[in-house]
Design a protein around this motif. Sequence first.
Motif, PDB file in Angstrom:
ATOM      1  N   SER A  50       0.809  -1.225   0.000  1.00 30.86           N
ATOM      2  CA  SER A  50       0.000   0.000   0.000  1.00 30.86           C
ATOM      3  C   SER A  50       0.842   1.275   0.000  1.00 30.86           C
ATOM      4  O   SER A  50       0.382   2.318  -0.469  1.00 30.86           O
ATOM      5  N   GLY A  51       2.044   1.201   0.580  1.00 30.71           N
ATOM      6  CA  GLY A  51       2.876   2.392   0.708  1.00 30.71           C
ATOM      7  C   GLY A  51       2.476   3.299   1.852  1.00 30.71           C
ATOM      8  O   GLY A  51       2.994   4.405   1.994  1.00 30.71           O
ATOM      9  N   LEU A  52       1.565   2.835   2.704  1.00 34.65           N
ATOM     10  CA  LEU A  52       1.063   3.631   3.822  1.00 34.65           C
ATOM     11  C   LEU A  52       1.523   3.000   5.135  1.00 34.65           C
ATOM     12  O   LEU A  52       1.239   1.829   5.390  1.00 34.65           O
ATOM     13  N   PRO A  53       2.241   3.735   5.984  1.00 37.85           N
ATOM     14  CA  PRO A  53       2.736   3.155   7.242  1.00 37.85           C
ATOM     15  C   PRO A  53       1.609   2.610   8.121  1.00 37.85           C
ATOM     16  O   PRO A  53       0.547   3.230   8.232  1.00 37.85           O
ATOM     17  N   PHE A  54       1.842   1.469   8.709  1.00 40.31           N
ATOM     18  CA  PHE A  54       0.891   0.856   9.647  1.00 40.31           C
ATOM     19  C   PHE A  54      -0.501   0.684   9.043  1.00 40.31           C
ATOM     20  O   PHE A  54      -1.506   0.832   9.725  1.00 40.31           O
ATOM     21  N   ASP A  55      -0.545   0.334   7.784  1.00 37.09           N
ATOM     22  CA  ASP A  55      -1.791   0.040   7.094  1.00 37.09           C
ATOM     23  C   ASP A  55      -2.081  -1.457   7.224  1.00 37.09           C
ATOM     24  O   ASP A  55      -2.111  -2.190   6.238  1.00 37.09           O
ATOM     25  N   VAL A  72      -5.723  11.874  12.326  1.00 37.73           N
ATOM     26  CA  VAL A  72      -4.636  12.401  13.162  1.00 37.73           C
ATOM     27  C   VAL A  72      -3.358  11.595  12.920  1.00 37.73           C
ATOM     28  O   VAL A  72      -2.270  12.157  12.742  1.00 37.73           O
ATOM     29  N   PHE A  73      -3.483  10.284  12.906  1.00 39.03           N
ATOM     30  CA  PHE A  73      -2.320   9.396  12.768  1.00 39.03           C
ATOM     31  C   PHE A  73      -1.555   9.679  11.477  1.00 39.03           C
ATOM     32  O   PHE A  73      -0.324   9.673  11.472  1.00 39.03           O
ATOM     33  N   TYR A  74      -2.259   9.907  10.390  1.00 38.28           N
ATOM     34  CA  TYR A  74      -1.596  10.125   9.104  1.00 38.28           C
ATOM     35  C   TYR A  74      -1.344  11.595   8.775  1.00 38.28           C
ATOM     36  O   TYR A  74      -1.035  11.941   7.646  1.00 38.28           O
ATOM     37  N   ASP A  75      -1.439  12.460   9.761  1.00 43.61           N
ATOM     38  CA  ASP A  75      -1.088  13.873   9.590  1.00 43.61           C
ATOM     39  C   ASP A  75       0.401  14.020   9.907  1.00 43.61           C
ATOM     40  O   ASP A  75       0.801  14.049  11.073  1.00 43.61           O
ATOM     41  N   GLU A  76       1.210  14.110   8.863  1.00 42.68           N
ATOM     42  CA  GLU A  76       2.668  14.142   9.055  1.00 42.68           C
ATOM     43  C   GLU A  76       3.147  15.376   9.804  1.00 42.68           C
ATOM     44  O   GLU A  76       4.255  15.366  10.345  1.00 42.68           O
TER      45      GLU A  76
END
Length: 193
Positions: A50-55, A72-76
């Motif tokens: 997926s290329g998405l961390p912790f997906d 919130v989690f994916y707000d770098e």
Amino acid sequence: MDAAGLLQAVRACRLCADSLPHGPRPVLQWHPDARILIAGQAPGRRVHASGLPFDDPSGERLRDWLGVDKTVFYDETRIAILPMAFCYPGTGKSGDLPPPPQCAAAWRQPLLAGLPHLRLTILLGQYAQRYHLPGRYPRLTEAVERWREHWPALLPLPHPSPRNQLWFRRHPWFEAELLPALRQRVAEVLERG
């Protein structure tokens, strides 16, 4: 190198290309404004795809531990996610292979130096703990049991993997004592900005 150039260089990295069974695909989340750092191991197969961390299921559990939703989690600008290696290392006999050390050697210090607003660093699993707390604790459980020694700036945790169910059952204090403190600290850090 400016922040955009550093991130671009990391995403183009091919240091371990010859040893990665599924090829390089650096997965990380980083922005100089981030206030929380999640230091993990390396992406798994699903995250590589997926290329998405912790997906993955580990990410679901981690977000629950933190008390945050995906927005919130994916707000770098709030949360940086820097595993010890950015590419999926492949699978061994008992799970994913360890993170290749070349990644941390090449990129960890410049990326950490580019996070001047950090207020909380979360160390997930033994590889992140060995790097950030070198020689301090011989076992992961000891590091997690002594979490108050580094509180409130640094927190060693087990990896949130479903493979760790037995560990969670054997250590009920983790959910009863540590997780409420973690959720409160995350809320404070994110609220104060």
